[in-house]
Design an enzyme around this catalytic site. Structure first.
Site, mmCIF file in Angstrom:
data_model
loop_
_atom_site.group_PDB
_atom_site.id
_atom_site.type_symbol
_atom_site.label_atom_id
_atom_site.label_comp_id
_atom_site.label_asym_id
_atom_site.label_seq_id
_atom_site.Cartn_x
_atom_site.Cartn_y
_atom_site.Cartn_z
ATOM 1 N N GLY A 36 -2.745 -5.169 19.485
ATOM 2 C CA GLY A 36 -1.133 -5.713 18.878
ATOM 3 C C GLY A 36 -1.113 -6.979 17.936
ATOM 4 N N SER A 37 -1.975 -6.950 17.650
ATOM 5 C CA SER A 37 -2.677 -8.559 16.658
ATOM 6 C C SER A 37 -2.693 -8.242 15.473
ATOM 7 C CB SER A 37 -4.084 -9.048 17.690
ATOM 8 O OG SER A 37 -4.969 -8.132 17.345
ATOM 9 N N ASP B 214 0.753 -1.498 -0.261
ATOM 10 C CA ASP B 214 -0.079 -0.197 -0.231
ATOM 11 C C ASP B 214 0.883 0.576 -0.339
ATOM 12 O OD1 ASP B 214 0.800 -0.405 2.554
ATOM 13 O OD2 ASP B 214 -1.490 0.790 3.594
ATOM 14 N N ASP C 62 -5.060 0.128 6.242
ATOM 15 C CA ASP C 62 -6.055 -0.435 7.690
ATOM 16 C C ASP C 62 -7.250 0.171 7.794
ATOM 17 O OD1 ASP C 62 -4.222 -1.722 7.498
ATOM 18 O OD2 ASP C 62 -3.418 -0.951 8.817
HETATM 19 C C1 GLA Z 1 0.176 -2.057 8.411
HETATM 20 C C2 GLA Z 1 0.286 -0.870 7.909
HETATM 21 C C3 GLA Z 1 -0.743 -0.511 6.175
HETATM 22 C C4 GLA Z 1 0.105 -2.024 6.049
HETATM 23 C C5 GLA Z 1 -0.192 -3.090 6.627
HETATM 24 C C6 GLA Z 1 1.030 -4.218 5.873
HETATM 25 O O1 GLA Z 1 -0.685 -2.480 8.818
HETATM 26 O O2 GLA Z 1 -1.048 -0.271 8.922
HETATM 27 O O3 GLA Z 1 -0.726 0.317 5.508
HETATM 28 O O4 GLA Z 1 0.923 -1.736 4.548
HETATM 29 O O5 GLA Z 1 0.632 -3.311 6.918
HETATM 30 O O6 GLA Z 1 0.360 -4.340 4.255
#
Ligand code: GLA
Length: 388
Positions: free
Chosen positions: A124-125, A36, A174
């Site tokens: 933290g999971s 991302d 996310d």
């Molecule tokens: C974390 C980051 C996301 C993404 C993922 C890996 O969750 O917050 O932006 O980069 O790692 O895909």
């Protein structure tokens, strides 16, 4: 959950008159990891678990935060005149960061708030408890102060605050998944331009199982930011020989033809993952649309191998969970999910194998690692909402 947070609010702050309760979901990513911030595609979905908050306006500029998940910390106080990150602010740096990011955009709150939080995402999971908290904050600020922002803006503001207030250079996945979630659908998002499509993810005869290694991904900040820098270095080297904006612009063939431009061997491995993972994600969504769950699962497995060997964001415990999952009959695919360095795996498991999966993987994990794994058969939910 509504009653619980309102009751706590009454207990802590005297009354809950005029309080409203809000929810924002966590997410699980099916495929497209660490793409991302490399201009690639991702394929996450919002979960029905997430973070709840009871919120009410105050007459002054004070902010009072309380988390039922971190009761030991008690009520953490702050003020609208003190929207700066600090160690003492602990988890409240996330909501404060979002308030700060709104103010930066000229959307200023005209009074303080009393807040009680309660979440059911394990901390933290790797299921995005922080993104859900950011989106939740933006969502209640919009509702309470009438700020003119879309849900995509809520995602961008959440990411901006996490990058600039909390020092984690995360991508947009996310926050986007939490803000834009849709029941029974995953989001096929092109992070290069934020165009997206919803793809139905109701699996015929199979379930999505999230397995928590119970290894908290503590390295996530430092390790993550380093991966990001390595990818950027690889991109800068490649840009000397090909015209691209991001690693997501390259096919596998184009990458192979130009990879010798990358000076550092480690950076080359990182870039290889970013390019191949992006292509895998595009293919996985095509496979899903064609009802080819088998191919989708194989691409998930290949994603894990690449994250383990080339991107190096897995860890021994997670590798055990994935290896053991692969051994179970009826497992269609299994991989690490989220930022990595611990956290969870995501697996697609045939209905008739769900029980055996939990028994076998749980027992092997206990035997090989000496830790207990937790299993969640997850449901895909909607984005943020007011809890009526
Ligand atoms: C974390 C980051 C996301 C993404 C993922 C890996 O969750 O917050 O932006 O980069 O790692 O895909």
């Amino acid at each position: 959950m509504k009653k619980t947070v309102l009751k706590k609010m009454e207990e802590l702050y005297g009354d809950a008159n005029g309080a409203k309760v809000y929810f924002a979901p966590g997410r699980v990513n099916m495929i497209g990891e660490h793409t991302d911030y490399n201009g690639g595609h991702v394929f996450p979905c919002a979960l029905t678990i997430g973070t709840y908050a009871a919120v009410k306006k105050r007459a002054d500029r004070k902010l009072r935060f309380y988390s039922m998940n971190l009761e030991k910390l008690g009520v953490i106080e702050s003020s609208l005149d003190d929207l700066k990150p600090s160690d003492a602010a602990d988890w409240t740096n996330y909501p404060k960061g979002v308030m700060w990011a709104f103010a930066e955009r000229g959307m200023k709150m005209d009074c303080g708030l009393d807040i009680v939080l309660n979440g059911n995402i394990p901390n933290g999971s790797g299921l995005s408890s922080s993104a859900s908290l950011e989106v939740l904050t933006g969502f209640y600020l919009r509702d309470l102060f009438g700020f003119d922002v879309t849900n995509v803006d809520l995602a961008l503001i959440g990411q901006y605050s996490e990058n600039n207030f909390n020092g984690m250079n995360c991508g947009i996945m996310d926050q986007f998944a939490s803000a834009m979630g849709k029941k029974d659908h995953a989001i096929f998002l092109d992070t290069a331009d934020l165009s997206y499509q919803y793809a139905p993810l109701v699996l015929d005869g199979a379930k999505i199982i999230v397995t928590n290694s119970n290894v908290k991904h503590s390295l996530v900040n430092s390790g993550y930011n380093t991966r990001r820098k390595e990818s950027e270095q690889a991109l800068a080297d490649l840009q000397k020989v090909v015209e691209i904006k991001s690693l997501g612009d390259l096919t596998e063939e184009e990458f192979e033809a130009n990879k010798s431009a990358i000076q550092d061997a480690v950076c080359a491995k990182r870039a290889k993952h970013a390019v191949y993972e992006n292509q895998r994600t595009i293919r996985a969504v095509e496979a899903l649309k064609a009802n080819n769950l088998k191919e989708f699962g194989e691409l998930m497995n290949a994603s894990h191998v690449s994250l383990r060997d080339d991107y190096e964001v897995s860890c021994d415990e997670i590798d055990v969970l994935v290896e053991e999952a692969w051994k179970v009959d009826g497992v269609i695919g299994s991989r690490i999910t989220g930022g990595g360095f611990g956290g969870c795996t995501v697996s697609i498991v045939k209905d008739e194998a769900v029980e055996a999966f939990q028994e076998k993987v749980g027992a092997a994990y206990q035997a090989r690692v000496g830790k207990t794994a937790d299993f969640y058969v997850v449901e895909i939910g909607d984005g943020p909402s007011i809890v009526e």
